[in-house]
Design an enzyme around this catalytic site. Structure first.
Site, PDB file in Angstrom:
ATOM      1  N   GLY A   4      -9.671  -9.462  -8.989  1.00 46.15           N
ATOM      2  CA  GLY A   4     -10.132  -8.639  -7.836  1.00 46.15           C
ATOM      3  C   GLY A   4     -10.756  -7.410  -8.502  1.00 46.15           C
ATOM      4  O   GLY A   4     -10.485  -6.860  -9.470  1.00 46.15           O
TER       5      GLY A   4
ATOM      6  N   ARG B  67     -12.214 -15.280  -8.886  1.00 44.30           N
ATOM      7  CA  ARG B  67     -11.167 -15.951  -9.420  1.00 44.30           C
ATOM      8  C   ARG B  67     -11.582 -17.440  -9.684  1.00 44.30           C
ATOM      9  O   ARG B  67     -11.758 -18.353  -8.757  1.00 44.30           O
ATOM     10  CB  ARG B  67     -10.142 -15.750  -8.331  1.00 44.30           C
ATOM     11  CG  ARG B  67      -9.678 -14.218  -7.725  1.00 44.30           C
ATOM     12  CD  ARG B  67      -8.498 -14.197  -6.949  1.00 44.30           C
ATOM     13  NE  ARG B  67      -8.432 -12.932  -6.339  1.00 44.30           N
ATOM     14  CZ  ARG B  67      -7.943 -11.814  -6.938  1.00 44.30           C
ATOM     15  NH1 ARG B  67      -7.543 -11.762  -8.164  1.00 44.30           N
ATOM     16  NH2 ARG B  67      -7.848 -10.689  -6.113  1.00 44.30           N
ATOM     17  N   SER B  68     -11.420 -17.809 -10.855  1.00 43.53           N
ATOM     18  CA  SER B  68     -12.050 -19.120 -11.344  1.00 43.53           C
ATOM     19  C   SER B  68     -11.086 -20.026 -11.490  1.00 43.53           C
ATOM     20  O   SER B  68      -9.952 -20.050 -12.201  1.00 43.53           O
ATOM     21  CB  SER B  68     -12.740 -18.828 -12.862  1.00 43.53           C
ATOM     22  OG  SER B  68     -13.026 -20.214 -12.973  1.00 43.53           O
TER      23      SER B  68
ATOM     24  N   ASP C  90      -3.839  -9.446 -14.787  1.00 43.17           N
ATOM     25  CA  ASP C  90      -3.194 -10.284 -15.457  1.00 43.17           C
ATOM     26  C   ASP C  90      -3.534 -11.737 -15.529  1.00 43.17           C
ATOM     27  O   ASP C  90      -3.623 -12.275 -16.485  1.00 43.17           O
ATOM     28  CB  ASP C  90      -1.538 -10.117 -14.907  1.00 43.17           C
ATOM     29  CG  ASP C  90      -1.250 -10.677 -13.419  1.00 43.17           C
ATOM     30  OD1 ASP C  90      -2.314 -10.478 -12.810  1.00 43.17           O
ATOM     31  OD2 ASP C  90      -0.322 -11.265 -13.171  1.00 43.17           O
TER      32      ASP C  90
ATOM     33  N   THR D 190      -7.409  -3.315 -12.361  1.00 48.72           N
ATOM     34  CA  THR D 190      -6.899  -3.752 -11.251  1.00 48.72           C
ATOM     35  C   THR D 190      -6.371  -2.630 -10.444  1.00 48.72           C
ATOM     36  O   THR D 190      -5.501  -1.876 -10.927  1.00 48.72           O
ATOM     37  CB  THR D 190      -5.788  -4.959 -11.319  1.00 48.72           C
ATOM     38  OG1 THR D 190      -5.080  -4.996 -10.146  1.00 48.72           O
ATOM     39  CG2 THR D 190      -4.856  -4.523 -12.327  1.00 48.72           C
TER      40      THR D 190
ATOM     41  N   ASP E  40      -3.745  -2.735  -8.741  1.00 48.03           N
ATOM     42  CA  ASP E  40      -2.256  -3.093  -8.424  1.00 48.03           C
ATOM     43  C   ASP E  40      -1.496  -2.430  -9.459  1.00 48.03           C
ATOM     44  O   ASP E  40      -0.054  -2.198  -9.222  1.00 48.03           O
ATOM     45  CB  ASP E  40      -1.809  -4.439  -8.404  1.00 48.03           C
ATOM     46  CG  ASP E  40      -2.479  -5.277  -7.362  1.00 48.03           C
ATOM     47  OD1 ASP E  40      -2.559  -4.435  -6.270  1.00 48.03           O
ATOM     48  OD2 ASP E  40      -2.470  -6.368  -7.214  1.00 48.03           O
TER      49      ASP E  40
ATOM     50  N   ARG F   9      -1.512   9.853  10.325  1.00 47.20           N
ATOM     51  CA  ARG F   9      -0.664  10.972  10.908  1.00 47.20           C
ATOM     52  C   ARG F   9      -1.150  11.779  12.065  1.00 47.20           C
ATOM     53  O   ARG F   9      -0.108  12.247  12.981  1.00 47.20           O
ATOM     54  CB  ARG F   9      -0.322  11.876   9.443  1.00 47.20           C
ATOM     55  CG  ARG F   9       0.747  12.804   9.947  1.00 47.20           C
ATOM     56  CD  ARG F   9       1.049  14.024   8.794  1.00 47.20           C
ATOM     57  NE  ARG F   9       1.394  13.294   7.727  1.00 47.20           N
ATOM     58  CZ  ARG F   9       0.878  13.007   6.337  1.00 47.20           C
ATOM     59  NH1 ARG F   9      -0.614  13.248   6.660  1.00 47.20           N
ATOM     60  NH2 ARG F   9       1.388  12.343   5.563  1.00 47.20           N
TER      61      ARG F   9
ATOM     62  N   MET G  14      -2.288  -2.559   0.081  1.00 47.93           N
ATOM     63  CA  MET G  14      -2.476  -3.894  -0.922  1.00 47.93           C
ATOM     64  C   MET G  14      -1.419  -3.894  -1.767  1.00 47.93           C
ATOM     65  O   MET G  14      -0.729  -2.926  -2.081  1.00 47.93           O
ATOM     66  CB  MET G  14      -3.618  -3.912  -1.372  1.00 47.93           C
ATOM     67  CG  MET G  14      -4.791  -4.414  -0.719  1.00 47.93           C
ATOM     68  SD  MET G  14      -6.204  -4.850  -1.478  1.00 47.93           S
ATOM     69  CE  MET G  14      -7.040  -6.079  -0.809  1.00 47.93           C
TER      70      MET G  14
ATOM     71  N   ARG H 116       0.233  -7.616  -3.558  1.00 49.19           N
ATOM     72  CA  ARG H 116       0.818  -8.908  -3.008  1.00 49.19           C
ATOM     73  C   ARG H 116       2.240  -9.157  -3.855  1.00 49.19           C
ATOM     74  O   ARG H 116       3.106  -9.521  -2.962  1.00 49.19           O
ATOM     75  CB  ARG H 116      -0.055 -10.011  -3.616  1.00 49.19           C
ATOM     76  CG  ARG H 116       0.158 -11.456  -2.773  1.00 49.19           C
ATOM     77  CD  ARG H 116      -1.100 -12.256  -2.503  1.00 49.19           C
ATOM     78  NE  ARG H 116      -1.923 -12.196  -3.813  1.00 49.19           N
ATOM     79  CZ  ARG H 116      -3.371 -12.545  -3.705  1.00 49.19           C
ATOM     80  NH1 ARG H 116      -3.668 -13.058  -2.580  1.00 49.19           N
ATOM     81  NH2 ARG H 116      -4.090 -12.061  -4.861  1.00 49.19           N
TER      82      ARG H 116
ATOM     83  N   GLU I 125       1.909  -5.232   1.311  1.00 49.01           N
ATOM     84  CA  GLU I 125       1.363  -6.594   1.876  1.00 49.01           C
ATOM     85  C   GLU I 125       2.337  -7.835   1.446  1.00 49.01           C
ATOM     86  O   GLU I 125       2.602  -8.887   2.245  1.00 49.01           O
ATOM     87  CB  GLU I 125       0.080  -6.893   1.749  1.00 49.01           C
ATOM     88  CG  GLU I 125      -0.293  -7.217   0.353  1.00 49.01           C
ATOM     89  CD  GLU I 125      -1.657  -7.571  -0.019  1.00 49.01           C
ATOM     90  OE1 GLU I 125      -2.246  -8.503   0.886  1.00 49.01           O
ATOM     91  OE2 GLU I 125      -2.358  -7.330  -1.060  1.00 49.01           O
TER      92      GLU I 125
HETATM   93  O1  F6P Z   1      -6.828  -7.009  -7.084  1.00 43.41           O
HETATM   94  C1  F6P Z   1      -5.590  -7.169  -6.847  1.00 43.41           C
HETATM   95  C2  F6P Z   1      -5.460  -7.223  -5.030  1.00 43.41           C
HETATM   96  O2  F6P Z   1      -6.176  -6.517  -4.442  1.00 43.41           O
HETATM   97  C3  F6P Z   1      -4.001  -7.463  -4.542  1.00 43.41           C
HETATM   98  O3  F6P Z   1      -3.539  -6.183  -4.279  1.00 43.41           O
HETATM   99  C4  F6P Z   1      -4.553  -8.096  -3.191  1.00 43.41           C
HETATM  100  O4  F6P Z   1      -3.181  -8.855  -2.965  1.00 43.41           O
HETATM  101  C5  F6P Z   1      -5.337  -9.142  -3.665  1.00 43.41           C
HETATM  102  O5  F6P Z   1      -6.058  -8.484  -4.633  1.00 43.41           O
HETATM  103  C6  F6P Z   1      -6.128  -9.499  -2.906  1.00 43.41           C
HETATM  104  O6  F6P Z   1      -7.110 -10.631  -3.079  1.00 43.41           O
HETATM  105  P1  F6P Z   1      -8.335 -11.061  -2.550  1.00 43.41           P
HETATM  106  O7  F6P Z   1      -9.357  -9.981  -2.616  1.00 43.41           O
HETATM  107  O8  F6P Z   1      -8.741 -12.350  -3.509  1.00 43.41           O
HETATM  108  O9  F6P Z   1      -8.060 -11.746  -1.247  1.00 43.41           O
END
Ligand code: F6P
Length: 323
Positions: free
Chosen positions: A11, A72-73, A103, A126, A128, A155, A170, A172, A223
């Site tokens: 991402g 994402r390969s 990661d 990232t 995250d 708010r 975000m 996951r 999420e």
């Molecule tokens: O890069 C991390 C992230 O943004 C996560 O927080 C999220 O769950 C995921 O990527 C979403 O991935 P994609 O854009 O491939 O749907």
């Protein structure tokens, strides 16, 4: 070290371009050629490498996304895919590879480095913040501030209508964005993948908040929470929330875009430069990261095997202040 390559993977995150610029300029200052790889490991497999000069990374420092593209390969998970990538690296006489990503990207880099002579160094990129070996990953600070900007706006309308809002951020499998945006946004509760959610307790908290005189109630939902995303959580709460007006907002990918803030730009500058230094020093399979303001090198494998969950003390603080 005469020639290195750099790629962004997974991402995208604000600060990736700034890190790319730092890698290219730091290498250039030390007489090392740099090749940029398009679209992460996908481009590496397809041999999409081209030279980058100090000038070719002008005016990207402040831009979100990644100038190189990312992916994402699936193919890189296969031996055949990696063999093609290794051939492309050899064809361009690449001795070191800088991987800017999270990661999954580092796992790929680690496997690759065991299958060829190219040294790999990771830069944590990232939103995250779910890697060990650094206090903050690139993009985390900007993403949380983007979420916060939205939360502040929500708010306003929540207070005007005396409503509860379920706001999905975000993450996951990581609650870092959730916890930080909830604390900074003054949320009543936060639901994180790292701790189980009790729907009855959540409903009780929302009723309590209004009973205590609050004019609005913000519930931040990561999420990947075990109770579901914000829409699902709201649905599951709806019966128990009779009499409470409530709405749902999922912030989604807006959190990934936009110009990196100061903190991510400076971090990117430092870590891009440190990645080149690590390669010059003969390092392999390490990530460069900032810990307590110092740049440190962590074995790549530790970055995903020793991940810290969001700070427990911060979780307790969040609960204590939400009254
Ligand atoms: O890069 C991390 C992230 O943004 C996560 O927080 C999220 O769950 C995921 O990527 C979403 O991935 P994609 O854009 O491939 O749907």
């Amino acid at each position: 070290m005469h020639r290195i390559a750099v790629l962004t993977s997974g991402g995208d995150a604000p600060g990736m371009n700034a890190a790319l610029r730092a890698v290219v300029r730091s290498a250039d200052a030390r007489g090392i050629d740099v090749y940029g790889v398009r679209s992460g490991y996908e481009g590496l497999i397809d041999g999409e490498l081209s030279p980058l000069s100090a000038r070719s990374v002008s005016s990207i420092l402040h831009l979100g996304g990644t100038m190189l593209g990312t992916a994402r390969s699936e193919r890189f998970l296969t031996v055949e895919g990696r063999q093609k990538a290794i051939s492309a690296l050899a064809a361009h006489q690449i001795e070191g590879l800088v991987v800017i990503g999270g990661d999954g990207s580092f796992r790929g880099a680690d496997v690759l480095s065991h299958e060829c002579d190219v040294a790999v160094v990771g830069v944590p990129g990232t939103i995250d913040n779910d890697l060990s070996g650094c206090d903050y990953t690139l993009g985390f600070d900007t993403a949380v501030n983007t979420a916060l900007d939205a939360i502040d706006r929500i708010r306003d309308t929540a207070a005007s209508h005396k409503r509860a809002f379920f706001i999905e951020v975000m993450g996951r499998s990581s609650g870092w964005i959730g916890l930080h945006s909830a604390i900074a946004g003054g949320a009543t509760d936060v639901l994180l993948p790292e701790r189980p959610t009790d729907i009855d307790e959540l409903q009780h908290r929302i009723h309590e908040a209004f009973r205590m005189g609050k004019q609005y109630c913000l519930i931040v939902v990561a999420e990947g929470d075990d109770a579901g995303g914000a829409f699902e959580v709201a649905q599951r709460c709806s019966e128990g929330l009779a009499g409470v007006s409530h709405r749902v907002t999922a912030l989604g990918h807006v959190q990934r875009g936009g110009p990196p803030l100061m903190r991510d730009r400076v971090l990117a500058a430092r870590l891009g430069d440190a990645a080149v230094t690590a390669l010059i020093d003969g390092e392999n399979r390490v990530m460069v990261g900032e810990v307590h303001w110092e740049v440190v090198r962590t074995p790549l494998e530790h970055t995903w095997t020793a991940v810290d969950p969001p700070n427990r003390e911060l979780m307790e603080l969040m609960d204590r202040l939400a009254r």
